[in-house]
Design a protein around this motif. Sequence first.
Motif: not given
Length: 269
Positions: A57-75
């Motif tokens: 379920d896509v709804l299981d993803v948390t804000l903290e997990e999105m932050l990890i992914c976003c930081k990686a892509v930003r870098l």
Amino acid sequence: MHGKVTIPHLQQMKRQGQKSVGLVAWDYQIARIADRAGFDFISVGDSVGVNLWGRSDVLDVTLEEMLICCKAVRLGTERALVSCDMPYGPVQHGGDAALAAAQRLMREGGADMIKIDAAAEFPQVVRALVGAGIPVFAQFGLTPQTASKYGIPYGAQNSLAAQGSAGAAEKLVEDAKLLEAAGACLLDFTSSGPIAGAAVAAAVKIPVIGGFGGGPWLDGRVRLAHTAIGYGVKWLDATTDTYANTAKAALNAFTALIADARAGRQIKG
């Protein structure tokens, strides 16, 4: 386009009839490759839970997990815009919660804009974020949560008959205009179809982007990186046409590595 992509650049591309293109990605390496390839934006999607981590379920993803992914892509990104999905929860709790989460995704994650799913259901949240100076990439359309609102079975949403029935196109145009008026800078039209998609793209001044169910009738396209390169176990036996089949290449490489190691040969790399 040379130099850093900006939201005004994407909006100008629509006015000039040029198509914009984005990629859904979640990690540093793919982001670097995508940036070098020339994508206009990279979307850090909450689909990471299902497509990368194997959740149901896509709804299981948390804000903290999105932050990890976003930081990686930003870098990994210098030229392209970085959009980050708001995970399920903050938007549903109202403008204050959504604003606090969006500020974290911008400040800590390094996002250039925030994507709000089912945004037509929450125009007040779009207005709250835009009022605070946060660009919003507003997603709407025939998602599993919203298809019934248009009187269309989710499984039939891409058919021409479905797109033309139950006033779907008219209602979707209304939603698009509502989101444009709320201040959204881009629209992500889920499963647009050629009838409603063309109508919406013509009805608003901001770019209308589409992934699954989209097409050349929109102002631009976005595709999941894993789909574009055929990365995932389902592509080992798939007959669907992709731009590459990384899954088969990986299987062949892994098989060769195992054979070399078992035979006592030096492994490569």
